[in-house]
Every structure is written in C-alpha cells, then in structure tokens.
Design an enzyme around this catalytic site. Structure first.
Site, mmCIF file in Angstrom:
data_model
loop_
_atom_site.group_PDB
_atom_site.id
_atom_site.type_symbol
_atom_site.label_atom_id
_atom_site.label_comp_id
_atom_site.label_asym_id
_atom_site.label_seq_id
_atom_site.Cartn_x
_atom_site.Cartn_y
_atom_site.Cartn_z
ATOM 1 N N CYS A 58 42.020 28.299 38.328
ATOM 2 C CA CYS A 58 42.575 27.123 36.966
ATOM 3 C C CYS A 58 43.366 27.516 36.445
ATOM 4 C CB CYS A 58 41.525 27.779 36.239
ATOM 5 S SG CYS A 58 41.596 27.084 34.455
ATOM 6 N N CYS A 61 43.858 28.183 32.587
ATOM 7 C CA CYS A 61 43.715 30.064 32.947
ATOM 8 C C CYS A 61 44.501 30.989 33.333
ATOM 9 C CB CYS A 61 42.692 30.177 34.060
ATOM 10 S SG CYS A 61 40.864 29.711 33.882
#
Length: 139
Positions: A58, A61
């Site tokens: 991600c 993230c």
C-alpha cells in the site's frame, strides 16, 4: 486522503513492495499472541494504544510509516503498534478493516477513536488530542 482498498495483482516481484513499518517506538505485531501481550502491557502501564493496520504493498501506508514512527518517538506516553493485514488476515478481518491504513486508538483494549487513510494532519491531531486527554486524566 490516501488509502488502499484492495491488494494489487502480484506480478511475481515483491521486492519493491517491502517496507519497514517498525521503527522508532513502533512495535510490529506478527501474531495474535503478541497483540494480546502488548494490549495487556498497555493496560497495565495505563497507556493508550495506537494501532496501525497497513500493508506492505500500500503506497499511502509506506508514505505515512515514517511519520507514524516519528509520532511514536515524540509521544512515548502512547504505545504504537503496526499490524500487516496480509500477515494477520483473519485478525485484521475481525477489526473490519475496509482500507489501509486504518488507525485505531484503544484504551484498555476498547476503541476510543479511529482514522482511515494516510492523513498526516488528522493523525497528528488525534494523537495530540489523545495525549492531552491522558495528561488531563492523570492530574
């Protein structure tokens, strides 16, 4: 806001997806047992837990991981945890994670606040509000 909703197709090369989520005072949770131990430790020490549910693939993230680590060093009165949703799939599902990153703020194992997405100003605002609430309750 920056969030991932599904895992991208794996083209066979994960090397560029690996990211270090544990740094500073962030504890990487790799088992349900380590989660339980950290929550018990936090309750015993009177700390509020900030739990970051993220994934190595991600982008948002990875972007917020460094900032999260910096927050963990700046606010040692809180306990910062990171859970890789792919490492602990069933456990993450039990927390109803719909997008990554998702941050939970837990007091005695109970959710007191939640933030979905890699929103640095909002994460910092929530962390400061929680720290202030801890300082007020200890007076």
């Amino acid at each position: 806001m920056g969030l991932c909703c599904s895992k991208p197709r794996n083209d066979g090369d994960d090397s560029d997806h690996h990211v270090e989520f544990a740094g500073g005072n962030v504890h990487l949770i790799t088992t349900k047992q380590s989660w339980d131990e950290k929550l018990s430790e936090a309750s015993r020490d009177g700390k509020i837990v900030v739990a970051n549910f993220s994934a190595s693939w991600c982008g948002p993230c990875r972007v917020i991981a460094t900032f999260y680590s910096e927050l963990s060093e700046k606010y040692p009165v809180l306990m910062f945890l990171t859970v890789d949703v792919d490492e602990l799939t069933e456990f993450s599902t039990s927390w109803d994670i719909k997008a990554t990153p998702t941050f939970f703020f837990l007091r005695d194992g109970q959710q007191v606040e939640k933030l979905v997405g890699a929103n640095k100003p909002e994460l910092q605002k929530k962390v400061i509000a929680i720290v202030n609430s801890v300082a007020t309750s200890q007076k």
